[in-house]
Design a protein around this motif. Sequence first.
Motif, PDB file in Angstrom:
ATOM      1  N   LEU A   1       0.732  -1.282   0.180  1.00 24.65           N
ATOM      2  CA  LEU A   1      -0.064   0.152   0.018  1.00 24.65           C
ATOM      3  C   LEU A   1       0.971   1.349   0.171  1.00 24.65           C
ATOM      4  O   LEU A   1       1.870   1.351   0.691  1.00 24.65           O
ATOM      5  CB  LEU A   1      -0.720  -0.053   1.178  1.00 24.65           C
ATOM      6  CG  LEU A   1      -1.699  -1.390   1.476  1.00 24.65           C
ATOM      7  CD1 LEU A   1      -2.626  -1.104   2.597  1.00 24.65           C
ATOM      8  CD2 LEU A   1      -2.577  -1.593   0.175  1.00 24.65           C
ATOM      9  N   PHE A   2       0.534   2.248  -0.678  1.00 29.44           N
ATOM     10  CA  PHE A   2       1.430   3.473  -0.821  1.00 29.44           C
ATOM     11  C   PHE A   2       0.123   4.639  -1.056  1.00 29.44           C
ATOM     12  O   PHE A   2      -1.014   4.574  -0.946  1.00 29.44           O
ATOM     13  CB  PHE A   2       2.042   3.526  -2.339  1.00 29.44           C
ATOM     14  CG  PHE A   2       1.589   2.608  -3.363  1.00 29.44           C
ATOM     15  CD1 PHE A   2       0.464   3.162  -4.177  1.00 29.44           C
ATOM     16  CD2 PHE A   2       1.960   1.175  -3.535  1.00 29.44           C
ATOM     17  CE1 PHE A   2      -0.004   2.607  -5.182  1.00 29.44           C
ATOM     18  CE2 PHE A   2       1.143   0.640  -4.617  1.00 29.44           C
ATOM     19  CZ  PHE A   2       0.227   1.330  -5.363  1.00 29.44           C
ATOM     20  N   ARG A   3       0.998   6.006  -0.994  1.00 31.63           N
ATOM     21  CA  ARG A   3       0.037   7.040  -0.919  1.00 31.63           C
ATOM     22  C   ARG A   3      -0.500   7.567  -2.331  1.00 31.63           C
ATOM     23  O   ARG A   3      -1.807   7.834  -2.380  1.00 31.63           O
ATOM     24  CB  ARG A   3       0.965   8.262  -0.417  1.00 31.63           C
ATOM     25  CG  ARG A   3       0.022   9.783  -0.269  1.00 31.63           C
ATOM     26  CD  ARG A   3      -1.186   9.496   0.376  1.00 31.63           C
ATOM     27  NE  ARG A   3      -1.759  10.756   0.621  1.00 31.63           N
ATOM     28  CZ  ARG A   3      -2.779  11.176  -0.277  1.00 31.63           C
ATOM     29  NH1 ARG A   3      -3.197  10.412  -1.062  1.00 31.63           N
ATOM     30  NH2 ARG A   3      -3.402  12.457  -0.096  1.00 31.63           N
TER      31      ARG A   3
ATOM     32  N   SER B   1       3.148   3.258  -7.584  1.00 27.84           N
ATOM     33  CA  SER B   1       3.396   1.710  -7.874  1.00 27.84           C
ATOM     34  C   SER B   1       4.459   1.207  -9.024  1.00 27.84           C
ATOM     35  O   SER B   1       4.774  -0.056  -9.082  1.00 27.84           O
ATOM     36  CB  SER B   1       2.030   1.207  -8.501  1.00 27.84           C
ATOM     37  OG  SER B   1       1.864   1.738  -9.677  1.00 27.84           O
ATOM     38  N   GLU B   2       4.968   2.171  -9.909  1.00 29.59           N
ATOM     39  CA  GLU B   2       5.749   1.637 -11.098  1.00 29.59           C
ATOM     40  C   GLU B   2       6.940   0.983 -10.349  1.00 29.59           C
ATOM     41  O   GLU B   2       7.442  -0.114 -10.842  1.00 29.59           O
ATOM     42  CB  GLU B   2       6.131   2.690 -11.929  1.00 29.59           C
ATOM     43  CG  GLU B   2       6.594   2.068 -13.235  1.00 29.59           C
ATOM     44  CD  GLU B   2       8.066   1.597 -13.150  1.00 29.59           C
ATOM     45  OE1 GLU B   2       8.410   0.818 -14.051  1.00 29.59           O
ATOM     46  OE2 GLU B   2       8.819   2.383 -12.453  1.00 29.59           O
TER      47      GLU B   2
ATOM     48  N   ARG C   1      -2.516  -0.241 -14.200  1.00 32.09           N
ATOM     49  CA  ARG C   1      -0.992  -0.630 -14.265  1.00 32.09           C
ATOM     50  C   ARG C   1      -0.206   0.600 -14.707  1.00 32.09           C
ATOM     51  O   ARG C   1      -0.782   1.349 -15.555  1.00 32.09           O
ATOM     52  CB  ARG C   1      -0.427  -1.625 -14.655  1.00 32.09           C
ATOM     53  CG  ARG C   1      -0.832  -2.997 -14.292  1.00 32.09           C
ATOM     54  CD  ARG C   1      -0.518  -4.285 -14.859  1.00 32.09           C
ATOM     55  NE  ARG C   1      -1.017  -5.346 -14.104  1.00 32.09           N
ATOM     56  CZ  ARG C   1      -0.438  -6.519 -13.949  1.00 32.09           C
ATOM     57  NH1 ARG C   1       0.826  -6.708 -14.579  1.00 32.09           N
ATOM     58  NH2 ARG C   1      -0.813  -7.584 -13.322  1.00 32.09           N
ATOM     59  N   PHE C   2       0.835   0.984 -14.310  1.00 35.40           N
ATOM     60  CA  PHE C   2       1.568   2.334 -14.507  1.00 35.40           C
ATOM     61  C   PHE C   2       1.593   2.223 -16.120  1.00 35.40           C
ATOM     62  O   PHE C   2       1.141   3.534 -16.593  1.00 35.40           O
ATOM     63  CB  PHE C   2       2.937   2.014 -14.214  1.00 35.40           C
ATOM     64  CG  PHE C   2       3.929   3.384 -14.448  1.00 35.40           C
ATOM     65  CD1 PHE C   2       3.557   4.401 -13.365  1.00 35.40           C
ATOM     66  CD2 PHE C   2       4.725   3.437 -15.337  1.00 35.40           C
ATOM     67  CE1 PHE C   2       4.394   5.749 -13.938  1.00 35.40           C
ATOM     68  CE2 PHE C   2       5.442   4.701 -15.601  1.00 35.40           C
ATOM     69  CZ  PHE C   2       5.314   5.661 -14.810  1.00 35.40           C
ATOM     70  N   PHE C   3       1.941   1.454 -16.862  1.00 33.12           N
ATOM     71  CA  PHE C   3       2.389   1.531 -18.343  1.00 33.12           C
ATOM     72  C   PHE C   3       1.025   1.501 -19.086  1.00 33.12           C
ATOM     73  O   PHE C   3       1.017   1.738 -20.336  1.00 33.12           O
ATOM     74  CB  PHE C   3       3.211   0.558 -18.930  1.00 33.12           C
ATOM     75  CG  PHE C   3       4.730   1.107 -18.597  1.00 33.12           C
ATOM     76  CD1 PHE C   3       5.268   2.063 -19.160  1.00 33.12           C
ATOM     77  CD2 PHE C   3       5.422   0.461 -17.439  1.00 33.12           C
ATOM     78  CE1 PHE C   3       6.611   2.421 -18.924  1.00 33.12           C
ATOM     79  CE2 PHE C   3       6.542   0.666 -17.103  1.00 33.12           C
ATOM     80  CZ  PHE C   3       7.123   1.564 -17.897  1.00 33.12           C
TER      81      PHE C   3
ATOM     82  N   ASP D   1      -3.828 -15.039  -9.558  1.00 31.97           N
ATOM     83  CA  ASP D   1      -3.705 -14.665  -8.153  1.00 31.97           C
ATOM     84  C   ASP D   1      -2.571 -13.936  -7.779  1.00 31.97           C
ATOM     85  O   ASP D   1      -1.351 -14.676  -8.079  1.00 31.97           O
ATOM     86  CB  ASP D   1      -3.779 -15.957  -7.274  1.00 31.97           C
ATOM     87  CG  ASP D   1      -3.619 -15.680  -5.853  1.00 31.97           C
ATOM     88  OD1 ASP D   1      -4.473 -14.722  -5.325  1.00 31.97           O
ATOM     89  OD2 ASP D   1      -3.026 -16.415  -4.837  1.00 31.97           O
ATOM     90  N   GLY D   2      -2.633 -12.862  -7.171  1.00 27.90           N
ATOM     91  CA  GLY D   2      -1.379 -11.991  -7.118  1.00 27.90           C
ATOM     92  C   GLY D   2      -1.300 -11.195  -5.927  1.00 27.90           C
ATOM     93  O   GLY D   2      -2.236 -10.994  -5.280  1.00 27.90           O
ATOM     94  N   VAL D   3      -0.167 -10.493  -5.546  1.00 24.08           N
ATOM     95  CA  VAL D   3      -0.052  -9.535  -4.608  1.00 24.08           C
ATOM     96  C   VAL D   3      -0.738  -8.190  -5.023  1.00 24.08           C
ATOM     97  O   VAL D   3      -0.618  -7.894  -6.185  1.00 24.08           O
ATOM     98  CB  VAL D   3       1.269  -9.056  -4.418  1.00 24.08           C
ATOM     99  CG1 VAL D   3       1.644  -7.992  -3.378  1.00 24.08           C
ATOM    100  CG2 VAL D   3       2.151 -10.165  -3.965  1.00 24.08           C
ATOM    101  N   THR D   4      -1.758  -7.707  -4.170  1.00 23.24           N
ATOM    102  CA  THR D   4      -2.300  -6.526  -4.352  1.00 23.24           C
ATOM    103  C   THR D   4      -1.437  -5.332  -4.102  1.00 23.24           C
ATOM    104  O   THR D   4      -0.850  -4.999  -3.156  1.00 23.24           O
ATOM    105  CB  THR D   4      -3.617  -6.273  -3.552  1.00 23.24           C
ATOM    106  OG1 THR D   4      -4.494  -7.603  -3.599  1.00 23.24           O
ATOM    107  CG2 THR D   4      -4.171  -4.941  -3.706  1.00 23.24           C
ATOM    108  N   LEU D   5      -1.389  -4.494  -5.129  1.00 25.10           N
ATOM    109  CA  LEU D   5      -0.894  -3.270  -5.156  1.00 25.10           C
ATOM    110  C   LEU D   5      -2.040  -2.063  -5.217  1.00 25.10           C
ATOM    111  O   LEU D   5      -2.837  -2.096  -5.910  1.00 25.10           O
ATOM    112  CB  LEU D   5       0.038  -2.632  -6.311  1.00 25.10           C
ATOM    113  CG  LEU D   5       1.467  -3.209  -6.279  1.00 25.10           C
ATOM    114  CD1 LEU D   5       1.488  -4.736  -6.228  1.00 25.10           C
ATOM    115  CD2 LEU D   5       2.407  -2.686  -7.222  1.00 25.10           C
ATOM    116  N   ALA D   6      -2.086  -1.063  -4.134  1.00 21.33           N
ATOM    117  CA  ALA D   6      -2.997  -0.006  -3.982  1.00 21.33           C
ATOM    118  C   ALA D   6      -2.897   1.055  -3.156  1.00 21.33           C
ATOM    119  O   ALA D   6      -1.820   1.002  -2.417  1.00 21.33           O
ATOM    120  CB  ALA D   6      -4.464  -0.770  -3.433  1.00 21.33           C
TER     121      ALA D   6
END
Length: 688
Positions: A357-359, A364-365, A385-387, A484-489
């Motif tokens: 998790l980030f601000r 995320s990139e 996703r970033f790109f 099934d993957g790690v969540t980035l949010a």
Amino acid sequence: MTSSPDALLDALDPEQRRVAEALRGPVRVLAGAGTGKTRAITHRIAYGVATGVYAPTEILAVTFTTRAAGEMRQRLRGMGAGAVQARTFHSAALRQLRFFWPHVHGTELPTLTESKLGLLAQAARRHRLGGDQALLRDLASEVEWAKVSNVHPDSYARVAHARDRQVTNVDPEIVGRVFGSYEEVKREQGRMDMEDILLLTAGLLAEDERVAAQVRRQYKWFVVDEFQDVSPLQSALLDLWLGGRDELCVVGDPAQTIYSFAGADAAYLRNFPKKFPRTTSVELVRNYRSSPQVVETANRLLAGSPSQGVELRAQRPAGPTATFQPRPDEVAEADAVAARIRQLRADGRPYGEIAILFRINAQSETFEEALTAAGIPYVVRGAARFFDRPEVREAVTRLRGAARSGEGDDFLETVHGTLAGMGWTSTPPDSRGQVRDRWESWQALIDQATAFAASVGDTARPDLGAFVDDLDRRAADQHAPVADGVTLATFHAAKGLEWESVFLVGLQDGTLPITYALDSPAAVEEERRLLYVGVTRARRDLAISWSAARQPGQRGSRKPSRFLDPLLPDSVKEGARAGERSRGSRGARMCRTCGRPLGSATEKKLGRHEDCPAPYDEELFGRLKEWRSSTAKTLEKPAYVVFPDATLEAIAERRPASRGDLLRVPGVGDAKLTAYGDEVLAIVAEIP
């Protein structure tokens, strides 16, 4: 299946049971994170139905998301109260509006528009504003805020000045006029937006006593979840539904108020007993989600602050201590997180139970790149996703065109000029919103270009085509399908969710609290609550990290978030203070060999005088650079992604003899150690 009244109460803890038994009169539930608020209010409704106090068709339960409403309906069905209406504010209002509008006005209800952007573009053109998509999205958000806050177009500018509302590069007077024109365009085309659903329903109830009486006969009991997120417009509609009655139960947590910028006002929850003097107030404090270590971190984060709410009491078994980890740069931070995730996976943790998790979305990139390099699948929640982001796709396309046409002799100047042509500036916008988010994405590309140029060093000129190829490679690697993957949010997108293992990353001052919040104590406090939401998403593992610099090799000047002060272990605090003393003692940059001040730009880049010997083994450094170049070519990555020059210099200076020694070198994390450790140690051992 119908549950007996006693069975419904027996399933609750003492505080939840108090909520369930408080069936009459106004009730306020202050529910801390993970304390089972949905369980408490659904059992309250079911208990009221089972005891005959409530008729199920006379109850309206209101929440903020269709997912939450669906979960509430499912639980109520399982307890024999499936006839109860559980809806969002908009769903409940639209149902009433569709029924009553034709009878009252004799016409069809205006058509609900799916997006404001097309109508706003027409309104903006009337005031000679361009159709920039990011600006239109920011205008749409501001119109939404104004409408839910009961702010009329004519008074928008005055209120915006008083509340420090900003739309980047647009004067509040112009925003107010565009808002008014938007309303005109919408009426001309017979349309309504989401906020109109609430406004028109409130208007019907206020202006037609027959409509109001019929609604109030239908619904006699009200429950509102997430009450800290109620806006002035929603509060007004709720008052009209009640019609002076007080059979209302509200549930919320002021400590999780993170949408004030969108019109949410926690004062409705805090001041509920003043509005309803007979209020029964209950606090839910038993946290069933998180380990005692996570709960302690959450409590200490808010202790003594204006945001302090209920003090949570952990109910789960003990888990590992929360970790606090400074990193030299964002690449090292991402690599360390990826390495730890690989270890969690090896220990049996499913990827789907892990989140980073980030601000802000642009953060995320770096983590997408690190996870891809480590072979870890991931999903980005709440954003592309970033790109895949439109501004990034367009920027890469423009850079590719510049490379093919051979534009510009200066690599960084060409990148800066290309992105400046899209709207990038060297200073960020001073407000939140889509314009700011887009700038952050462009700035991430600028930072990548700077790092790419640094990786080439002094021996060759950086090539724009090679840089675009690297961006294409990153995009291709990061677009693999994921089951099934790690969540980035972001912290905002993580609200209402939870995972076994949570990494809170990029927690340096200026990112959290974010820079544009620093002028307002209230905004800074909301940033603290945002971190609280992040902390309380973790069930067992909580890892908190920040980076001293953005890119490898840059001077580390960033400090950990001010919110971490009460949380950091003494050893981490002392390390941070020592780093600050060290940075301060260098003053005008000192030679690493003789200690005297450096003069020219070349000397500052070298970190020593040109006539001073290098503090590291130059033969070993040269051999390490040869290995790095070969490795980067094999992996089809820029050299700096393997190791920046500063890290190779540190290796050549320290000459590590073991994996433990190598791990202590700045810039070498667990992921780098796993990928390259044996090869680097072999090279060190080869050169006496």
